[in-house]
Design an enzyme around this catalytic site. Structure first.
Site, mmCIF file in Angstrom:
data_model
loop_
_atom_site.group_PDB
_atom_site.id
_atom_site.type_symbol
_atom_site.label_atom_id
_atom_site.label_comp_id
_atom_site.label_asym_id
_atom_site.label_seq_id
_atom_site.Cartn_x
_atom_site.Cartn_y
_atom_site.Cartn_z
ATOM 1 N N HIS A 258 0.826 -1.213 0.000
ATOM 2 C CA HIS A 258 0.000 0.000 0.000
ATOM 3 C C HIS A 258 0.857 1.259 0.000
ATOM 4 O O HIS A 258 2.073 1.211 0.237
ATOM 5 C CB HIS A 258 -0.949 0.010 1.198
ATOM 6 C CG HIS A 258 -0.271 0.026 2.538
ATOM 7 N ND1 HIS A 258 0.433 1.102 3.015
ATOM 8 C CD2 HIS A 258 -0.196 -0.928 3.514
ATOM 9 C CE1 HIS A 258 0.903 0.843 4.219
ATOM 10 N NE2 HIS A 258 0.547 -0.405 4.539
ATOM 11 N N CYS A 277 2.955 -4.828 6.706
ATOM 12 C CA CYS A 277 2.648 -4.588 5.296
ATOM 13 C C CYS A 277 3.888 -4.122 4.544
ATOM 14 O O CYS A 277 4.944 -3.870 5.124
ATOM 15 C CB CYS A 277 1.545 -3.535 5.175
ATOM 16 S SG CYS A 277 -0.059 -4.047 5.817
#
Length: 333
Positions: A258, A277
């Site tokens: 992301h 992430c």
């Protein structure tokens, strides 16, 4: 069907569309049986010819109906007919009721591929089976999944529910490898390196912030995803609930590639600061900047693209977490 006296010489059974049902005579030509199973909730016409005990020819016409199931397993998959996916796409079939005859389900699901590649199913529970080939799909190939479950008794009194086909296409071959030690992501397209992107991934401590190692697959594209720490069991640190731009989901447990629009630009390529992430530099705002590294990577990605993380201090991703079944050896699939 059978006769009490005499013998059958010919039996023709046709379905509702007029198609003849394959079958054969047996038991001394006194009985006829279909070669395969009959469809549920269907009516069949029968034309029988034979001779009686005195050798005189006779014929009769009749019909019968098969049972209408009162319960079906409610199958549903993750494929959109006509869609295009990356080379790591896994076909997931879920059921609303427990499946007891897994072999019957696997026999009723088949794949047509231009290269004739074998596709096998792997059960993660009585309600969930994933299908994939041994290696990633070939770029540009068209795949058709045939479901012939309607007349399959998947559990006592429970039938498969559907006969349908789903066709999808495999797009270009895009694979990205994240090296947690060098803080770089290498992007390959059609097996050629096209870009190296500075990233920041899971922090080494606390352990709940570690990134998974292993091969994962893009499950969904979300332009602006709400990331809520309360949805991740065991995640340490301060609670958060924030919108994050250019989000590509990799696991059910909450791993994404992301946009990161809160860290200083100096972080990317040098430090791991995330909660597990893979973060790419982005601009402020709920949707970031489409011209940023995160925005460009997001725009060029599709569901089914492969992302592999290596050299993380974290554990290996579980094959049941997202479309991560590629981490199960083919011999155990």
């Amino acid at each position: 069907m059978s006769v009490a006296g005499g013998k059958l010489t010919k039996v023709t059974v046709t379905d509702q569309s007029g198609k003849e049902v394959p079958g054969s005579l047996g038991d001394g030509d006194t009985a006829w049986a279909p070669t395969g199973g009959l469809a549920v909730s269907s009516r069949y016409a029968v034309h029988a010819e034979g001779v009686d005990t005195a050798g005189r020819p006779t014929a009769s016409d009749s019909s019968f109906s098969t049972l209408t199931p009162t319960k079906d397993a409610g199958p549903h998959d993750n494929i959109t007919d006509g869609a295009t996916y990356g080379v790591g796409m896994i076909v997931r079939l879920r059921f609303d009721r427990d499946v007891k005859d897994r072999n019957a389900v696997e026999r009723a699901v088949s794949f047509d591929t231009p290269d004739g590649v074998q596709v096998k199913g792997h059960w993660f529970s009585d309600r969930w089976v994933d299908f994939r080939p041994e290696n990633f799909w070939s770029a540009g190939s068209k795949v058709t999944v045939h479901y012939r479950l309607k007349s399959v008794e998947v559990a006592p009194g429970v039938y498969g529910g559907i006969d349908s086909d789903q066709t999808f296409t495999i797009g270009r071959d895009k694979r990205s490898t994240v090296d947690a030690a060098t803080h770089l992501m290498t992007v390959e397209k059609d097996r050629r390196v096209v870009e190296t992107v500075p990233i920041s991934t899971g922090k080494s401590s606390p352990a709940s912030w570690n990134a998974y190692n292993g091969t994962m697959v893009v499950m969904a594209k979300i332009p602006s995803e709400v990331m809520d720490s309360s949805t991740v069991p065991g995640l340490e640190g301060d609670a958060y609930k924030e919108r994050v731009p250019h989000s590509l989901r990799l696991t059910d447990s909450g791993t994404y590639v992301h946009g990161n629009n809160w860290s200083d630009p100096s972080v990317f390529g040098h430090e791991n600061v995330s909660h597990g992430c893979v973060g790419l530099q982005d601009a402020k705002g709920d949707y970031g900047d489409d011209g940023s590294p995160a925005g460009k990577f997001y725009a060029d990605s599709m569901v089914g693209d492969v992302v592999t993380i290596k050299n993380s201090v974290g554990k290996d991703v579980d094959p049941s977490n997202g479309y991560s079944g590629w981490n199960t050896p083919w011999s155990k699939w």
